[in-house]
Design a protein around this motif. Structure first.
Motif: not given
Length: 511
Positions: A63, A110, A197, A199, A294, A396-397, A399, A483, A485, A487
């Motif tokens: 991350g 995370s 994960v 948030r 994700g 996966s991650g 954004a 991958t 993460s 951001e």
């Protein structure tokens, strides 16, 4: 006394042998590889360029958390360390060092900042605790409730323990026979499906994705658990009701101190049940999830989106609504495809659904029957994914891009990484995906390929996972490895963390 024991796990020295074994065992983690990806790194849009921000001093980064411009924290999955990177240089001393169990998909998973950071200098850490108190990749070296969410205080240079918010299931003992039932078909303990994960939402609440941990109870849409005869339990630790050992396959929503918001979708339902089960149900935002890496909030609408991995069939991208039941383990993908999902799971690949106490042969053949079998808490609602891949693609991650720093064409787009590198699986391993949303931001705009009108990428040419037919228009990059993460940084660029390459990449407009 409890906190004293927990704090001691942050202070103990590292065992060199176990640390080395952790890195060797990383070949099974995420389930991953420490080998860099084996296909050239490239972006498919010439208006964008990729550069390397950090390539030295990181081991299995998972991350990136920005403290400011050119100043960020990087958690490492297997070392249990959170490192600080200033002006592209990894600082010599980690800001935190945890004794983690990193077997399979466990580890330091995370890190997020309090939404009012640094005024409220709290940092939240999701990690898997090692029972022995040293870094370990031994599958059984973990407490039953070894997946932790802890709050730490940032003093400008280090993190100090403040409080524990939750302890979730980590030990998977499905290789041990359950009393009253014959034997077990699970050969070994497992260490996967931890989710991980976290948030903070625009509402100031903390959202935590917890994978299903192989559980087979209420939250996996099995009202009576996986067994056909009494005792109707899940495993050696009880169930199928979601006590502390069976609160899995969920997205949890809590206040910044771990308490439960009264406006959660199942708050009243949990209150009517009472006890440990009722308190856990009150924390649930959505359930019926398998496993995913994700989550991202749309900055324009506040809606929560998540990626979800398939067993063999039907990876998903979901817009999560309060009280959502995602359908697992009765099916994955759109409910209209339940017959196809069952056919794939019963005839191809390993023909199991991970823990094999509930085989796919028992799944429904028709959408109506599958819908009828869902375990619906009061007020729960089922909705189809916004996009599925017929065969596992390993999302996966993820954004969202806020603003126009990448160009007007990318404003508001959703980016998704890969849970497998090309060096592991070939095909679309190591890919980056870019998805656009419809004007109302409620669905994905898939109009660039009419074959996606049914919202399923059908992988038509080969019965093979990581085969990207019908999702070619969604690809924006290759060769990025695992991958976990993605951001957006303070500069508007996207930062892609590659666990397998031990690199952090930066995507920005071409000059």
């Amino acid at each position: 006394m409890k906190h004293t024991r927990s704090v001691s796990r942050y202070r103990r020295g590292r065992n060199g042998l176990l640390t080395a074994l952790t890195l060797i065992g990383a070949a099974l983690a995420w389930p991953g590889s420490v080998q860099a990806d084996s296909t050239p790194l490239q972006l498919l849009d010439p208006s964008l360029q990729v550069s390397t921000v950090v390539s030295v001093g990181l081991s299995q980064p998972i991350g990136i958390v920005f403290l400011g411009s050119n100043d960020f924290l990087v958690p490492e999955k297997s070392s249990g360390q959170i490192k600080r990177v200033t002006n592209g240089v990894v600082q010599a001393m980690p800001v935190l060092d945890l004794a983690v169990n990193s077997a399979s998909e466990r580890g330091l998973l995370s890190v997020v900042l309090h939404p009012n950071f640094p005024t409220q200098p709290y940092v939240y850490v999701r990690w898997t605790e090692s029972l022995s108190g040293v870094d370990s990749n031994v599958t059984a070296d973990v407490p039953l409730l070894g997946n932790r969410v802890d709050r730490f205080t940032w003093d400008g240079s280090t993190l100090s323990f403040d409080m524990n918010l939750m302890r979730l299931r980590a030990r998977q003992t499905d290789n041990i026979a359950t009393s009253g039932h014959p034997g077990t078909n699970n050969a070994n303990e497992a260490g996967n499906h931890n989710g991980g994960v976290m948030r903070f939402g625009p509402d100031g609440k903390l959202y935590v994705f917890m994978g299903d941990q192989g559980r087979r109870g209420w939250l996996q849409n099995l009202a009576n658990g996986p067994f056909l005869t009494a005792p109707q339990v899940d495993d050696t630790f009880g169930g199928p009701a979601p006590g502390n050992a069976h609160l899995a396959g969920v997205i949890l929503r809590v206040n910044d101190d771990g308490s439960t918001p009264a406006d959660n979708p199942f708050y009243a339902a949990g209150a009517s049940l009472g006890g440990e089960v009722g308190q856990n149900i009150q924390k649930i935002y959505s359930y019926g999830h398998r496993n995913g890496f994700g989550m991202a909030f749309d900055p324009q609408t506040g809606y929560l989106w998540e990626t979800e991995n398939a067993d063999d069939a039907y990876s998903e991208v979901n817009r999560v609504v309060p009280g959502m039941n995602g359908g697992w383990i009765q099916f994955a993908g759109p409910i209209s495809r339940v017959r196809d999902w069952k056919t794939i799971e019963t005839t191809q690949f390993n023909q199991t659904l991970q823990q094999v106490r509930y085989p796919p042969t028992r799944a429904a053949y028709t959408p109506a029957l599958a819908q009828a079998r869902l375990f619906m808490l009061p007020g729960a609602v089922y909705k189809d994914p916004e996009l599925s891949w017929r065969y596992e693609i390993g999302p996966s991650g993820t954004a969202f891009v806020s603003g126009t720093a990448l160009g007007v064409a990318y404003a508001g787009s959703l980016w998704i990484g890969s849970a497998r590198a090309f060096s592991q699986v070939g095909g679309t391993g190591g890919s980056l995906y870019r998805l656009r949303l419809t004007p109302d931001r409620l669905s994905l705009d898939l109009s660039a390929d009419p074959r996606l009108a049914d919202r399923v990428a059908d992988n038509l040419f080969r019965a093979q996972k990581f085969e990207g037919t019908e999702s070619e228009t969604l690809l924006v990059g290759r060769g990025f490895g695992i991958t976990p993460s993605i951001e957006q940084g303070p500069d508007g660029a996207l930062y892609v963390v590659s666990l397998s390459d031990n690199v952090i990449y930066r995507i920005a407009p071409s000059p």
